[in-house]
Design a protein around this motif. Structure first.
Motif: not given
Length: 625
Positions: A23-41
């Motif tokens: 829905s919001s491609p403009g926030d890709l960078l924030k979502l990309a880093f959030s995904t990285q954090i959520l999969t760190s374990q």
């Protein structure tokens, strides 16, 4: 130096991030880093989490608004997912789509990203280049490091690895048609730390093993010459038996040997050739290295030899004198001795495996997809037959021991001179039938002709007990096909022995002057019963649980001496000490002719200055030998 700080959507879950990406491609960078954090374990992620994270990374890499930071975050997420448990990455479609997207990304984006479990390299090669070489060198940590991944954009030679410093190397030789176009060529490589994203149905891998996968992408170009070099995986206590050069077929969703062949192999490298570009791997087949048991030591040989003689004499004596011992359980003791005698003979003569795998495996020339990464020799027969007979007769020994204990219990409990009339029929059926049932169940559950080591050991012909790492495995038949049933029998026998000892001591509470003799007889009676009930095998269970090395050595020696001489002990306690046997031996000694030994005596007298005649006499004595 720290990088630029990024704002994260900490309150989002993976499912919510997936919905916001659409829905919001403009926030890709924030979502990309959030995904990285959520999969760190990744070890804590469920299968649904893995699928959702793979779909998010797939969307990020395909986005038209992707930046270098987004690409790094997405590749880092994928690298972390490669550390997830094998059970969590069973979902095939999401991760397969992700591998295809990674291939296209490496070809189109011209970026280089190296993470511990994933390396993506993109390069433009000039039209006059003869080929390209991608090399990943071995690192100390096992993770991918940027300074140990190299690209040579104008070579067509595969450098043979002599020191084992190269993990993977791939060379693509460009065909003349490609060089004549006078345009630069885009080439992408993706190196995976393991094959978690390439789930095969045709090839099953053992738990804890993995294979590195290298992806090469050159677009739709035919007539390619691709050579690869893979470093063999080191598997503890195993040797490389064979390997196959394979590529991933997205139509079959599995590995395939089509278009690939073996080139060469050595201790440091396995070389392959393929005529196309895609995801490549080497599927290695290993054979376990076995440490075969040493020859039986002199204590075991001496003890077993004496047991064989003692058991043979006991069986003969019990059968010959059975009419003179109407109150004694002849069939029970004879059956115990027969089972133990056959077991001891088989153990001495057949426990050593006659077909040892001592030869070094020879790599086959044919490039055939193996069914698994573990090779097991098909059963040749003799060792399994010995293991079956050993299990049957040793279980038979303990079964007859328990029946003997039951007989003793019934006699004491009911104050009978002999066991009940129908007891013999039941004992024969149970004594010979119960071990056969246990052996049949064990074979049916664990034995396969193409995998006999599920039932027996390779080192010597006995039930399988240890896993490939040398740890005791409760799933193998040694535990449930032998130790468990024998444990119940030993517990019952121990209870009967205690009951027998207590009952015996109560029979004469007021001892007379023969007190010491009475106690000696009672002790020998209890000790004799313990021997025939096989209670010395309790030491074997103590060996399995003891941790102290000194105590282990003491128990090991005691167990070896007591069990190997069990037949001799039965002979001494149940045959040599009987009045009938003593009378037979006395009669045999008396029947030997006496030997007359003449003894010569002489007497001499010495006197100074005088001479006396020597006096000699001869006396004949009767000596019985």
């Amino acid at each position: 130096m720290f990088g630029t700080p990024h704002e994260l959507q900490c309150e989002f879950t993976l499912s919510e991030i997936q919905g916001n990406i659409s829905s919001s491609p403009g926030d890709l960078l924030k979502l990309a880093f959030s995904t990285q954090i959520l999969t760190s374990q990744p070890e804590q992620l469920s299968a649904d989490n893995i699928t959702t994270a793979a779909q998010i990374a797939n969307t990020l890499l395909q986005s038209a608004n992707i930046t270098e930071d987004i690409a790094v975050a997405a590749v880092t997420t994928i690298s972390q997912l490669l550390n997830a448990s094998e059970e969590s990455t069973q979902e095939r479609d999401a991760v397969q789509n992700l591998t295809e997207t990674l291939g296209n990304f490496s070809l189109d984006q011209h970026s280089n990203v190296v993470q511990p479990n994933l390396a993506v390299q993109s390069v433009q090669v000039q039209s006059d280049s003869v080929g390209i070489q991608f090399t990943a060198l071995t690192g100390r940590s096992g993770n991918f490091v940027a300074n140990r991944i190299h690209l040579n954009t104008n070579t067509s030679e595969l450098i043979a690895d002599k020191g084992g410093s190269t993990d993977i190397q791939i060379v693509i030789k460009f065909p003349p048609v490609l060089r004549s176009k006078n345009t630069n060529n885009s080439i992408g490589f993706v190196l995976y730390q393991n094959d978690r994203f390439f789930r095969s149905r045709a090839f099953s891998a053992s738990s804890g093993t993995s294979r590195r996968v290298i992806s090469a992408n050159l677009g739709q170009v035919s007539g390619l010459h691709v050579e690869m070099l893979f470093k063999p995986t080191a598997v503890p206590n195993a040797s490389l038996y064979d390997f196959a050069c394979v590529s991933w077929n997205y139509t079959l969703k599995d590995w395939s040997t089509y278009g690939c062949s073996k080139v060469n192999h050595s201790e440091d490298s396995l070389q392959c050739f393929c005529n196309h570009t895609t995801n490549f791997a080497v599927l290695m087949l290993f054979r376990r290295d076995f440490k075969y048991a040493e020859a039986l030591n002199w204590i075991t040989i001496l003890g077993c030899s004496m047991s064989i003689i003692g058991l043979s004499l006991t069986i003969t004596f019990q059968i010959v004198t059975r009419k003179l011992r109407k109150s004694n359980p002849t069939i029970l003791l004879v059956s115990v001795c027969v089972c133990l005698l056959i077991f001891t003979l088989l153990f001495m003569l057949g426990v050593d495996n006659p077909h040892k795998q001592l030869d070094k495996p020879e790599i086959q020339k044919d490039n055939i997809l193996p069914p698994s990464d573990t090779h097991t020799e098909r059963d040749r027969g003799p060792c399994t037959v010995v293991a079956v007979l050993l299990q049957y007769f040793l279980l038979g020994t303990f079964t007859w021991n328990t029946l003997y204990a039951t007989h003793v219990f019934l006699v004491i409990r009911n104050s009978l001179a002999t066991s009940p009339s129908d007891f013999t029929a039941y004992t024969v059926a149970i004594g010979w039938g119960l071990p056969a049932v246990v052996v049949a169940l064990t074979l049916g559950i664990s034995y396969r002709v193409d995998d006999p080591l599920g039932y027996r050991q390779e080192e010597f012909c006995w039930l399988a007990a240890l896993d490939p790492k040398g740890n005791f495995d409760f799933k193998l038949p040694m535990f449930w096909g032998f130790l468990i049933p024998v444990a119940f029998m030993l517990i019952f026998n121990t209870v009967v022995l205690i009951y027998f000892a207590v009952t015996t001591c109560k029979t004469n509470p007021h001892l007379t002057s023969t007190r010491h003799t009475s106690m000696k007889k009672k002790f020998l009676s209890s000790f004799s019963l313990a021997m025939v009930l096989g209670l010395s095998w309790i030491l074997g269970y103590l060996l399995l649980i003891t941790q102290n090395q000194t105590m282990y050595t003491i128990l090991n020696i005691s167990f070896c001496v007591l069990t190997t001489t069990q037949g001799l002990q039965i002979f001494i306690l149940f045959t040599a000490r009987t009045a009938i046997f003593k009378k037979i031996m006395a009669d045999a000694l008396k029947s030997v002719s006496s030997v007359e030994i003449p003894l010569h005596t002489g007497r001499f007298s010495l006197w100074r200055g005088k001479h006396r005649e020597n006096v000699e006499s001869y006396t004949q004595l009767d000596t019985i030998l």
